[in-house]
Scaffold this motif. Structure first.
Motif, PDB file in Angstrom:
ATOM      1  N   VAL A   1       1.311  -0.686  -0.226  1.00  0.00           N
ATOM      2  CA  VAL A   1       0.172  -0.143  -0.194  1.00  0.00           C
ATOM      3  C   VAL A   1       1.362   1.472  -0.068  1.00  0.00           C
ATOM      4  N   ASP A   2       1.048   1.811  -1.376  1.00  0.00           N
ATOM      5  CA  ASP A   2       2.227   2.901  -1.259  1.00  0.00           C
ATOM      6  C   ASP A   2       0.680   4.339  -0.636  1.00  0.00           C
ATOM      7  N   THR A   3       1.186   4.631   0.228  1.00  0.00           N
ATOM      8  CA  THR A   3      -0.609   5.926   0.954  1.00  0.00           C
ATOM      9  C   THR A   3       0.365   7.175   0.362  1.00  0.00           C
ATOM     10  N   ASP A   4       1.395   7.576  -0.409  1.00  0.00           N
ATOM     11  CA  ASP A   4       1.939   8.218  -0.643  1.00  0.00           C
ATOM     12  C   ASP A   4       0.862   8.827  -1.986  1.00  0.00           C
ATOM     13  N   PHE A   5       0.566   7.391  -3.282  1.00  0.00           N
ATOM     14  CA  PHE A   5       0.623   7.690  -4.829  1.00  0.00           C
ATOM     15  C   PHE A   5      -0.689   7.591  -4.183  1.00  0.00           C
ATOM     16  N   ILE A   6      -1.345   7.320  -2.298  1.00  0.00           N
ATOM     17  CA  ILE A   6      -2.688   7.291  -2.264  1.00  0.00           C
ATOM     18  C   ILE A   6      -3.730   8.676  -2.592  1.00  0.00           C
ATOM     19  N   GLN A   7      -2.846   9.442  -1.787  1.00  0.00           N
ATOM     20  CA  GLN A   7      -2.921  10.685  -0.849  1.00  0.00           C
ATOM     21  C   GLN A   7      -2.447  11.816  -2.280  1.00  0.00           C
ATOM     22  N   ALA A   8      -1.913  11.736  -3.476  1.00  0.00           N
ATOM     23  CA  ALA A   8      -1.604  11.888  -4.570  1.00  0.00           C
ATOM     24  C   ALA A   8      -2.684  11.753  -5.482  1.00  0.00           C
ATOM     25  N   GLU A   9      -3.763  10.550  -5.830  1.00  0.00           N
ATOM     26  CA  GLU A   9      -4.811  10.938  -6.312  1.00  0.00           C
ATOM     27  C   GLU A   9      -5.909  11.757  -6.057  1.00  0.00           C
ATOM     28  N   LEU A  10      -5.473  11.608  -4.548  1.00  0.00           N
ATOM     29  CA  LEU A  10      -6.947  12.452  -3.828  1.00  0.00           C
ATOM     30  C   LEU A  10      -6.524  13.955  -4.567  1.00  0.00           C
ATOM     31  N   ASN A  11      -5.411  14.618  -4.404  1.00  0.00           N
ATOM     32  CA  ASN A  11      -5.000  15.781  -4.633  1.00  0.00           C
ATOM     33  C   ASN A  11      -5.155  16.228  -5.563  1.00  0.00           C
ATOM     34  N   ARG A  12      -5.035  14.944  -7.180  1.00  0.00           N
ATOM     35  CA  ARG A  12      -5.204  15.506  -8.014  1.00  0.00           C
ATOM     36  C   ARG A  12      -6.633  15.911  -8.601  1.00  0.00           C
ATOM     37  N   ARG A  13      -7.516  15.346  -7.813  1.00  0.00           N
ATOM     38  CA  ARG A  13      -9.059  15.778  -7.775  1.00  0.00           C
ATOM     39  C   ARG A  13      -9.473  16.623  -6.746  1.00  0.00           C
ATOM     40  N   ARG A  14      -8.359  17.429  -5.560  1.00  0.00           N
ATOM     41  CA  ARG A  14      -8.865  18.220  -4.516  1.00  0.00           C
ATOM     42  C   ARG A  14      -9.289  19.600  -5.049  1.00  0.00           C
ATOM     43  N   PRO A  15     -10.500  20.311  -5.243  1.00  0.00           N
ATOM     44  CA  PRO A  15     -10.628  22.091  -4.939  1.00  0.00           C
ATOM     45  C   PRO A  15      -8.798  22.478  -4.969  1.00  0.00           C
ATOM     46  N   GLY A  16      -9.362  23.965  -5.528  1.00  0.00           N
ATOM     47  CA  GLY A  16      -8.324  24.752  -5.016  1.00  0.00           C
ATOM     48  C   GLY A  16      -6.737  24.437  -5.319  1.00  0.00           C
TER      49      GLY A  16
ATOM     50  N   VAL B   1     -11.834   7.798  -6.132  1.00  0.00           N
ATOM     51  CA  VAL B   1     -10.335   7.703  -5.813  1.00  0.00           C
ATOM     52  C   VAL B   1     -10.430   7.245  -5.521  1.00  0.00           C
ATOM     53  N   VAL B   2     -10.518   6.964  -3.643  1.00  0.00           N
ATOM     54  CA  VAL B   2      -9.464   5.838  -2.701  1.00  0.00           C
ATOM     55  C   VAL B   2      -9.256   4.752  -3.881  1.00  0.00           C
ATOM     56  N   ALA B   3     -10.483   4.431  -4.155  1.00  0.00           N
ATOM     57  CA  ALA B   3     -10.797   2.750  -4.636  1.00  0.00           C
ATOM     58  C   ALA B   3     -10.201   2.813  -5.294  1.00  0.00           C
ATOM     59  N   GLY B   4      -9.890   4.200  -6.375  1.00  0.00           N
ATOM     60  CA  GLY B   4      -9.323   3.974  -7.862  1.00  0.00           C
ATOM     61  C   GLY B   4      -7.831   3.514  -7.595  1.00  0.00           C
ATOM     62  N   ALA B   5      -7.589   4.190  -6.581  1.00  0.00           N
ATOM     63  CA  ALA B   5      -5.598   4.348  -6.732  1.00  0.00           C
ATOM     64  C   ALA B   5      -5.838   2.955  -6.124  1.00  0.00           C
ATOM     65  N   PHE B   6      -6.251   2.324  -5.278  1.00  0.00           N
ATOM     66  CA  PHE B   6      -6.227   1.217  -4.419  1.00  0.00           C
ATOM     67  C   PHE B   6      -5.949   0.332  -6.039  1.00  0.00           C
ATOM     68  N   ALA B   7      -7.264   0.293  -6.429  1.00  0.00           N
ATOM     69  CA  ALA B   7      -7.217  -0.835  -8.086  1.00  0.00           C
ATOM     70  C   ALA B   7      -5.554  -0.451  -9.040  1.00  0.00           C
ATOM     71  N   LYS B   8      -5.195   0.906  -8.951  1.00  0.00           N
ATOM     72  CA  LYS B   8      -4.619   1.192 -10.004  1.00  0.00           C
ATOM     73  C   LYS B   8      -2.993   0.532  -8.626  1.00  0.00           C
ATOM     74  N   LEU B   9      -3.117   0.499  -7.883  1.00  0.00           N
ATOM     75  CA  LEU B   9      -1.895  -0.241  -6.871  1.00  0.00           C
ATOM     76  C   LEU B   9      -2.175  -2.169  -7.775  1.00  0.00           C
ATOM     77  N   ALA B  10      -2.848  -1.897  -7.740  1.00  0.00           N
ATOM     78  CA  ALA B  10      -2.935  -3.641  -8.266  1.00  0.00           C
ATOM     79  C   ALA B  10      -2.997  -4.057  -9.658  1.00  0.00           C
ATOM     80  N   LEU B  11      -3.086  -2.822 -10.333  1.00  0.00           N
ATOM     81  CA  LEU B  11      -3.202  -2.762 -11.755  1.00  0.00           C
ATOM     82  C   LEU B  11      -1.816  -3.226 -11.781  1.00  0.00           C
TER      83      LEU B  11
END
Lengths: 359, 359, 359, 359
Positions: B35-50, B134-144
């Motif tokens: 579990v690459d938590t940095d990657f998951i947070q980075a994916e969220l950052n791509r979605r976040r406002p501002g 996006v969170v679930a997608g990030a986990f899916a991407k880690l597997a893919l």
């Protein structure tokens, strides 16, 4: 999840092009609904081959036998099994296809996925599979009829020939009066001519089917993953040869601003609330809003050509393919009842599900 | 069926715009994945406002807390609970909306369906809900990632400005280098300018997101109702503001003949079989064929305008609406990671399901 | 299908014994129901450890945080996320267990299935998981309360000590007045003494929980695979340590003839129809018949002993195990609210599903 | 959820006692499995009436027609439709039952739930419905055979006559050698005599079926709501007339302490790990542990008596019922293959699901 569709009203289907037949089980049909067997057979007749000079010359009676779930002319709430036996089979037509992958067909992907396949007439991938959808859709329509919800689909485009304007400009019931199923007879004639030309060349052509759901109450659909448009898109893209779906202004409205697309709320004549326009296509926030639901489905030119194509065998050897068989040059006319059927399944399913929102 | 998506790999989500937060449960995540938590947070950052001058000025950190299913840095095969707390809430901004139906929003349909609604910021209908995707997608991407399957989405059209050519003409990784997420910097600039203009007018604009899945093995998808394109269409049309979906040649190829669209099979260099072209979009008969999967999603101009609109209250009284709040004039840039996430969920889900085809 | 239960009213749960917490998502909760948070917390308190001298000495507050789906004190029809944070964790207690398989625990099977496991306190296999069931059950009870459907469970047997007679011989509400949760105080005292003795020996003991559903309308359940008793059996056997289920006369009535078990129909006082007896346990043909539904659940003596046991490590080396930790010698008293919760989930779920039988 | 069972390997069934026939769709059957049609028919013959003097005298051939999903003797991975036509129907036997509620039958609950019912022979509630289970179970067994997983059920108790000892004391294959399906011929004879006596009195009698699954690999089942015992309990309690389920020591072991029930781990001869005893019944933490899985199912004395019973009509008028028809005095012998079939469905389903735990 594989061969079932729907949550509460649910079709599970089976059958191959050249096996014993096509059938299925309809689960969750409401109890006490009168079963109009003539109507069900008439719906199947709208789908069957050989119904006009535009469609394949194969003659298949496609008579449905209803096996359960009906008692003294009414649905009992128990599952409805049904079977349409295959008749006019020329399996030998396909013998030379046993080891050949037809271009843009399912032969290659089935062989890869399963390690074996019924090569005759496409087996499970044949559009004969849609028979089960039409039967289930007919039952759904019988229920929706009692709710005054009606569904009409029509051919909106063939190749580059488009029906001008919007669905509101036409009497959609006229679509059944010509072979193309286009509500404007002049356009229908041009479309028919195009299909005939393409057919004469041994080629095929695609187009767009429009569909309108009228009388749908507000609130059908579920806010998140079960948005009404998501369920419809799933249903439509699961039809053979479908390549695209949009609703409301869809792909066509992308040049507009929000201020041009928003539907302003206004009081209606009965003291309720309606919208001045219906650019949303009858769905807002994933839920029906009481306006007409309208959407479009794009169908590709079918892959079976009556001309030579180069391809390979399952051992990778080059092979020159000349499809024989009897095939549609354009699936649109026969896909119209299939689109309606899938729409009816979705709407009834969501109607029933919506009953569980309150105690 | 309501707030869950996926068959084997399955996200169940919850949360409203102005409640405690957005979260969910990911069930069926394969065991033993790092579990690459940095990657998951980075994916969220791509979605976040501002995140850029193009998007809403709301500042939300959107930090995800992973609550279960992970042990010593690896997934355990147990469900993964997660929560992103809401922070920058200005509920008072919405107080005057309590009894007002915003045009083309979910206010009216929610009120009708449920009899009550959380009016603050759209409640459950807010696009903040996509955080869970996006969170679930990030986990899916880690597997893919372990399967060398990659997914890239990008802005292909804003209003009338289209990225010319096909996805193969661009290095899609460049999309992340500009605020619009368009892989061509010149087009991106034109799009950005248009968005700024529209924003300045208090208006909004839509467009198209393209998405490409590379490295997908053959055989993903299920022949009938679970066709890969049907699962993708369902996923995409469940995203807020999505109005259409097509794949392969889609709506654009309808002027062509079958002979122009068919993908001929040829031997590949490794003794296997490939196709000369990929007009099918990587899917044949509902199953992936090993080629790139590509599809498009149309997004409408969002409904929240920063200009006056006439509407009605829940009692049908006329009301002049002036949205305040802080909103995107164009959702495309922030919807790119959501499209990728939903695609990743579908592909991983189908990959896992496909393992059950043989004993 | 893994961590979800229910069709329409549906709990998806997550969490491990020594992770961040236990939580879940309740989907399909009817809209507009008043949320009595005190009641929900009280239900959790009935399950929590440390509530009496009979249960484990662990002190866990088990306070639930409701994260979504509620607005101004009422359910909105949107999913309800919730979280109970873990508090009193002594993970170090378990460090030496990292490589040891406790007898009759899930350690070995989890390790084999997943290739890794959270060994602390049983991880996902810990009975702390049932917290999520109690929260969802509490919501279900809030809805059932409006329908005048009540559910009471009680300890019917501990080891060889049985509550004599049938449930109709007792005021079941008295069960809450003693630590064992047996409605007869004299029997409760004997049971309590037995549990204390067994505990003093570092051993454990099982028993039977009875459960009664009153006020259930006719027709809940589905005829074939969804028979009401099948749904209940599924629910009950999914509870940790449950080993058996029966309803009506169950295993106890097998010496009788059909003529002794049949429930004869008679007119009731209101001009309706009732049965002279209720040996069927309130369910006929898989559907509730309006009588009391009663069933029993057998629970084994829990596997965690406070005495030495021989076992092996994950490398097959012999290991002498002395469980420390703080554990229940008998799960029955704390399993009573869990049985009620699962019953409430099933009954509400079937109530909602039953609404879809008619248009 | 109504007439479907299983997650990956999934049966959807239809059909009534006096309709066209009983059938279904098997979805998720693995591809490439050889179809032994003789075996499938033989399984049906084990279930069919008229096979011995102990069972009902109705003669039904119950020949199954396989309609799809099979090509050149192998499964194709496509859904398998099947149909067993009803033959020996004496609907007129039931005409007088049209308005009568038979005691402890489904007549009353069906009428209440659906507002109408097929009264002939119990309609959908007839045990003929189990034909579809046996067909699907036979397919499951064909797949399990390749994995060396075997399933045997047997009559363990009739009325007060119990087979002494445990299943390990007998050669279970001997069960098929007598009409009762009890592996001990002496006990079988006593059971047969009891059934004959009860039958002569126009009465009925119940009992217990034991079932053993051998060769099941470790790790089948899902930790939380999908525990293997929960899936089995659901399957078994969905069989007509089943009243209880337990596994391992179940209800019988409740007098024991944990120290008497725990199964200690020991090294096995091949360097692996096994357990000294198997009181757990082959399942720990909801997952199979590689030992024999054994469980019991209680069946009530069937409700149809060949003697007078008082009841009421659907208008609440008293009615004196004398069942005619031809019925089993004890369902146990014919329920043995049904129990096996449902167990096979569960085990194969969980086997396939378990393949998705790792990438």
């Amino acid at each position: 999840m594989r061969n079932s569709f729907g949550h509460i009203f649910r079709l599970t289907s089976f059958g191959e092009s050249h096996g014993a037949g096509i059938g299925g089980v309809i689960d969750g049909m409401p109890a006490g609904i009168e079963v109009d067997t003539d109507f069900i057979q008439a719906e199947l007749n709208r789908r069957r081959p050989g119904q006009s000079r535009l469609t394949t010359a194969r003659q298949e009676a496609d008579e449905v036998e209803l096996l359960s779930g009906i008692f003294e002319g009414r649905t009992t709430g128990q599952p409805i099994g049904f079977l349409v036996r295959n008749a006019d089979q020329r399996s030998s037509d396909y013998e030379e296809m046993r080891h050949v992958f037809r271009p843009s067909h399912a032969d290659f992907t089935y062989q890869t996925k399963y390690g074996l396949r019924d090569h005759r007439g496409g087996g499970r991938s044949s559009a004969r599979e849609t028979i089960s959808r039409v039967v289930a859709g007919a039952f759904a329509k019988l229920a929706l009829r009692q709710l005054d919800i009606t569904i009409v689909a029509y051919t909106q485009r063939v190749g580059d020939i488009l029906l001008p304007g919007t669905y509101e400009d036409y009497d959609l019931d006229l679509a059944e009066q010509n072979d193309v199923r286009c509500p404007d007879s002049a356009t229908a004639e041009r479309m028919a001519r195009l299909i005939s030309e393409v057919k004469a060349e041994g080629d095929t052509i695609g187009g767009v089917i429009g569909c309108v759901v009228r009388g749908c109450p507000t609130g059908l659909g579920e806010p998140c993953f079960g948005k009404l448009q998501a369920e419809l898109a799933h249903a439509m893209l699961s039809i053979n040869a479908a390549k695209g779906f949009d609703y409301g202004m869809g792909f066509d409205g992308l040049g507009q601003r929000g201020s041009e697309q928003n539907d302003l709320f206004i009081p209606d004549e009965d003291g309720g609330i309606t919208t001045r326009t219906n650019r949303s296509g009858g769905i807002q926030g994933g839920l029906s809003n009481g306006q007409d639901i309208y959407f479009r489905v794009a169908f590709k030119p079918v892959a079976t050509l009556l001309r030579e194509q180069s391809t390979v065998t399952d051992e990778g050897e080059p092979f020159l393919l000349k499809a024989r068989g009897r095939h549609d040059a354009c699936v649109l006319p026969r896909a119209v009842p299939v689109v309606e059927a899938m729409a009816a399944i979705v709407v009834l399913d969501q109607y029933l599900l919506n009953k569980t929102v309150h105690l």
